[in-house]
Design a protein around this motif. Structure first.
Motif, short mmCIF file in Angstrom:
data_model
loop_
_atom_site.label_atom_id
_atom_site.label_comp_id
_atom_site.label_asym_id
_atom_site.label_seq_id
_atom_site.Cartn_x
_atom_site.Cartn_y
_atom_site.Cartn_z
N LEU A 135 0.84 -1.19 0.00
CA LEU A 135 0.00 0.00 0.00
C LEU A 135 0.88 1.23 0.00
CD1 LEU A 135 -3.18 0.84 0.65
CD2 LEU A 135 -2.14 1.53 2.81
N GLY A 136 0.66 2.14 -0.94
CA GLY A 136 1.45 3.36 -1.02
C GLY A 136 1.08 4.37 0.04
N PHE A 137 1.95 5.35 0.21
CA PHE A 137 1.78 6.37 1.26
C PHE A 137 0.42 7.05 1.18
CE2 PHE A 137 2.28 10.75 2.84
CZ PHE A 137 2.79 10.53 4.10
N SER A 138 -0.03 7.40 -0.01
CA SER A 138 -1.30 8.14 -0.15
C SER A 138 -2.40 7.30 -0.78
CB SER A 138 -1.08 9.42 -0.96
OG SER A 138 -0.66 9.12 -2.28
N ASP A 139 -2.38 6.00 -0.55
CA ASP A 139 -3.39 5.11 -1.13
C ASP A 139 -4.64 4.99 -0.27
OD1 ASP A 139 -2.62 4.24 -3.68
OD2 ASP A 139 -1.23 2.76 -2.88
N ILE A 140 -4.70 5.70 0.86
CA ILE A 140 -5.90 5.71 1.68
C ILE A 140 -6.27 7.15 1.99
CG2 ILE A 140 -5.57 3.42 2.70
CD1 ILE A 140 -4.38 4.80 5.18
N ALA A 141 -7.55 7.38 2.26
CA ALA A 141 -8.05 8.74 2.43
C ALA A 141 -7.35 9.53 3.53
CB ALA A 141 -9.56 8.70 2.68
N PRO A 142 -7.03 8.94 4.70
CA PRO A 142 -6.38 9.75 5.75
C PRO A 142 -4.99 10.24 5.38
CG PRO A 142 -7.33 7.75 6.67
CD PRO A 142 -7.37 7.60 5.19
N TYR A 143 -4.43 9.72 4.29
CA TYR A 143 -3.11 10.16 3.84
C TYR A 143 -3.16 10.81 2.45
CZ TYR A 143 -0.48 8.40 7.80
OH TYR A 143 0.04 8.22 9.07
N GLY A 144 -4.33 11.25 2.05
CA GLY A 144 -4.44 12.01 0.81
C GLY A 144 -5.15 11.31 -0.33
N GLY A 145 -5.40 10.00 -0.21
CA GLY A 145 -6.03 9.25 -1.29
C GLY A 145 -7.53 9.21 -1.17
N THR A 146 -8.16 10.37 -1.23
CA THR A 146 -9.61 10.44 -1.03
C THR A 146 -10.40 9.85 -2.19
OG1 THR A 146 -9.62 12.71 -1.91
CG2 THR A 146 -9.46 12.46 0.48
N ASP A 147 -9.72 9.47 -3.27
CA ASP A 147 -10.41 8.77 -4.36
C ASP A 147 -10.76 7.34 -3.97
OD1 ASP A 147 -7.76 7.13 -5.61
OD2 ASP A 147 -7.32 9.06 -4.72
N VAL A 148 -10.12 6.80 -2.91
CA VAL A 148 -10.41 5.45 -2.43
C VAL A 148 -11.32 5.56 -1.20
CG1 VAL A 148 -9.42 3.25 -1.67
CG2 VAL A 148 -8.12 4.73 -3.21
N HIS A 185 -0.90 14.95 -3.59
CA HIS A 185 0.09 15.79 -2.90
C HIS A 185 -0.62 16.91 -2.15
CE1 HIS A 185 3.06 19.34 -3.39
NE2 HIS A 185 3.35 18.72 -2.27
N LEU A 186 -1.53 17.59 -2.81
CA LEU A 186 -2.26 18.69 -2.18
C LEU A 186 -3.12 18.19 -1.01
CD1 LEU A 186 -3.36 20.65 -5.38
CD2 LEU A 186 -1.50 21.22 -3.79
N GLN A 187 -3.76 17.03 -1.22
CA GLN A 187 -4.62 16.49 -0.17
C GLN A 187 -3.82 15.99 1.03
OE1 GLN A 187 -8.37 15.11 -3.00
NE2 GLN A 187 -6.82 13.62 -2.46
N ALA A 188 -2.63 15.46 0.77
CA ALA A 188 -1.77 15.03 1.89
C ALA A 188 -1.36 16.23 2.74
CB ALA A 188 -0.54 14.30 1.35
N GLN A 189 -1.10 17.36 2.08
CA GLN A 189 -0.78 18.58 2.82
C GLN A 189 -1.99 19.06 3.61
OE1 GLN A 189 2.34 21.32 0.72
NE2 GLN A 189 1.02 20.50 -0.88
N GLN A 190 -3.16 19.01 2.99
CA GLN A 190 -4.38 19.44 3.67
C GLN A 190 -4.68 18.55 4.87
OE1 GLN A 190 -7.25 19.36 0.49
NE2 GLN A 190 -6.38 21.18 -0.52
N GLN A 191 -4.39 17.26 4.74
CA GLN A 191 -4.60 16.33 5.84
C GLN A 191 -3.58 16.54 6.96
OE1 GLN A 191 -6.83 13.97 6.44
NE2 GLN A 191 -7.83 13.47 4.52
N PRO A 193 1.82 4.75 5.72
CA PRO A 193 0.82 5.23 6.70
C PRO A 193 1.00 4.52 8.04
CG PRO A 193 -0.22 4.63 4.61
CD PRO A 193 1.19 4.14 4.54
N PHE A 194 0.72 5.23 9.10
CA PHE A 194 0.79 4.66 10.44
C PHE A 194 -0.29 5.32 11.28
CE2 PHE A 194 2.70 4.40 14.79
CZ PHE A 194 2.76 3.02 14.89
#
Length: 530
Positions: free
Chosen positions: A36-49, A248-254, A381-382
């Protein structure tokens, strides 16, 4: 005689009070996902999943910006399960024996597992999912401290059974006995339900439990129930180039990536999305839809586990930890042309692999992929959830590592880590407990020694803001990055700071000696493993 009866009764009362005290110790659910990649889940920027359960855990718990793994499956599991650096545990390369103790390919007995230590401390111990730290029977979970086990042994598995019971394509074991996955049954669901069944059984023991829930999703082969894949129709029509920037933008917002820091430079080996034909775009959209569906199903499984904990009235006294074993996989390997592949991407019998194109998005905004020491390979992610003690909706810089999980869990469990076991001297734990960080105001681990990595000749040292690394295939040239200002690792400043390079190199050499790391050319196998 009466004197002895009184003493014995007092002993029973004391023992009973200790047992009751032990029962108040938290249960532990350790959830590991695969590739699983760093931003592959919503809490880390992947809000498409769609990951509402992970989002809730993150909102009610604490996330780390920087949490490190060992860049690839088996060495990560070795460190996670023992609290040791992978070489010290015997798995410096993979689950293959390269002829030296640090590279024997299974966990040595001097490195005690979480299950062994927690079992000795009075916990019930459970595993459901992927093992990958010892292929032979005497190295399986039941032989390394787990009371209840449902698992496959190796590094990968189909998610559907396509053969019969006589020659199964999904090799599973339940408490050491072969187990047949029913046709049309999705493996992620079976891993989840087996864990739930074990939790139900465990309640009769009146003890706290440790559940190691090791999903193989979203590791290849890319396979998911069609209803999950269909949820993502049209979601990926704009392609990987725009989505990596959006994440990238969403990870910063999170708050999980520093605001103002740029995204990692684009991988020029990846073809631009706008250069693809219509049919190519349809094909690659489907690939990412399946990948998202696999993650979605894991999130649903986490929700099922939480529901069972609530039914058992254990939810308020359970720590849940979620992490990934490494970043998303790079490369351009495509198993669609192999003899194994007999179906459409995502279906039973298909055998496709996540490649650099979408994985660059999965690891965004970090650089590179699984199996190397850039942040995209070792950053994950952690999330830690424990409302009794862990801060809610908190984000810490963290700078934690796999080696810190064992001392953390032993801290919560009031478990004593022994100096010897079965007449063997036990390796000391190199990590630190994260408990104080999780409940207090500090922002990152206070550690007076660096963190180190070595895998297949790729090396790294992280000390303070500095990170020194070298890549074997690039001639092992030193690269130095200031992670405080450049976590995307865009600017190699080794030439400007030769003194820092020399200092970190000396520290690495000392660590390598202490952990029996040898030059990769001495043990290099003919083929790499992923």
């Amino acid at each position: 005689m009466k004197k002895y009866i009184v003493v014995f009764v007092c002993y029973l009362l004391i023992a009973g009070s200790v047992a009751n005290a032990q029962d108040q110790r938290p249960n532990i659910v350790l959830i590991l996902v695969d590739d699983l990649g760093f931003s592959d889940i919503a809490p880390y920027g992947g809000t498409d999943v769609q990951t509402p359960n992970l989002t809730a855990l993150a909102k009610q718990g604490t996330r780390f910006q920087e949490f490190y793994n060992n860049s690839i499956c088996a060495p990560t599991r070795a460190s996670l399960l023992t609290g040791q650096y992978a070489h010290k545990a015997g798995m410096g390369y993979f689950n293959v024996n390269l002829g030296l103790p640090a590279y024997q390919g299974f966990l040595n007995r001097e490195s005690l597992t979480l299950a062994e230590v927690l079992k000795q401390a009075g916990y019930s111990t459970i595993i459901s999912g992927k093992w990958h730290v010892g292929d032979d029977v005497d190295q399986w979970p039941a032989q390394r401290g787990f009371d209840r086990s449902f698992n496959f042994v190796g590094g990968a598995s189909n998610f559907y059974e396509i053969n019969g019971p006589e020659n199964p394509s999904v090799q599973l074991y339940r408490n050491n006995k072969p187990y047949y996955l029913p046709k049309d049954r999705y493996l992620t669901d079976e891993i989840t339900d087996q864990a739930i069944g074990f939790l139900q059984e465990q309640q009769a023991e009146k003890k706290p439990f440790f559940l190691y829930l090791a999903f193989n999703a979203p590791h290849w082969p890319l396979q998911a129930p069609e209803e999950e894949t269909a949820k993502y129709d049209g979601v990926y029509k704009d392609g990987w180039d725009s989505l990596r920037v959006k994440r990238h933008l969403q990870a910063q917002q999170q708050g999980v990536f520093p605001k103002g820091q740029p995204i990692a430079a684009r991988d020029t080996a990846v073809q631009a999305w706008n250069k693809l034909t219509y049919d190519e775009k349809q094909y690659w959209q489907r690939r990412q839809q399946v990948f998202a569906g696999m993650i979605d199903r894991v999130d649903q499984s986490i929700g099922k586990i939480q529901k069972k904990l609530k039914e058992l009235q254990q939810d308020k006294n359970t720590i849940i930890i979620f992490l990934s074993d490494n970043g998303a996989q790079g490369g351009d390997r495509n198993r669609i042309y192999t003899s194994r592949n007999t179906g459409t991407v995502g279906s039973a019998g298909s055998y496709d692999v996540q490649n650099s194109n979408w994985s660059q998005t999965g690891n965004s905004p970090l650089r590179s992929y699984k199996d190397n020491p850039y942040e995209g390979g070792i950053g994950a992610p952690f999330i830690v959830w424990y409302p009794k003690e862990v801060r809610a909706d908190a984000i810490k810089r963290g700078t934690g590592h796999l080696i810190d999980i064992a001392p953390t869990l032993y801290d919560y469990a009031q478990a004593t880590y022994p100096e010897t076991s079965a007449a063997r001297e036990v390796h000391n734990l190199p990590g630190v407990s994260l408990r104080g960080l999780l409940r207090g105001d500090e922002n990152q681990v206070q550690r007076d020694v660096p963190l180190f990595w070595e895998r297949a000749g790729n090396r790294a040292v992280r000390y303070g803001k500095w990170k020194l690394l070298s890549i074997y295939k690039n001639g092992s040239q030193a690269e130095l990055y200031d992670i405080d200002t450049d976590r995307a690792e865009n600017h190699n400043v080794a030439a400007q700071h030769p003194d820092v390079v020399a200092q970190l190199e000396a520290l690495y050499q000392q660590w390598a000696k202490e952990n029996a790391v040898v030059p990769y050319d001495r043990i290099k196998p003919q083929s790499q493993f992923r």
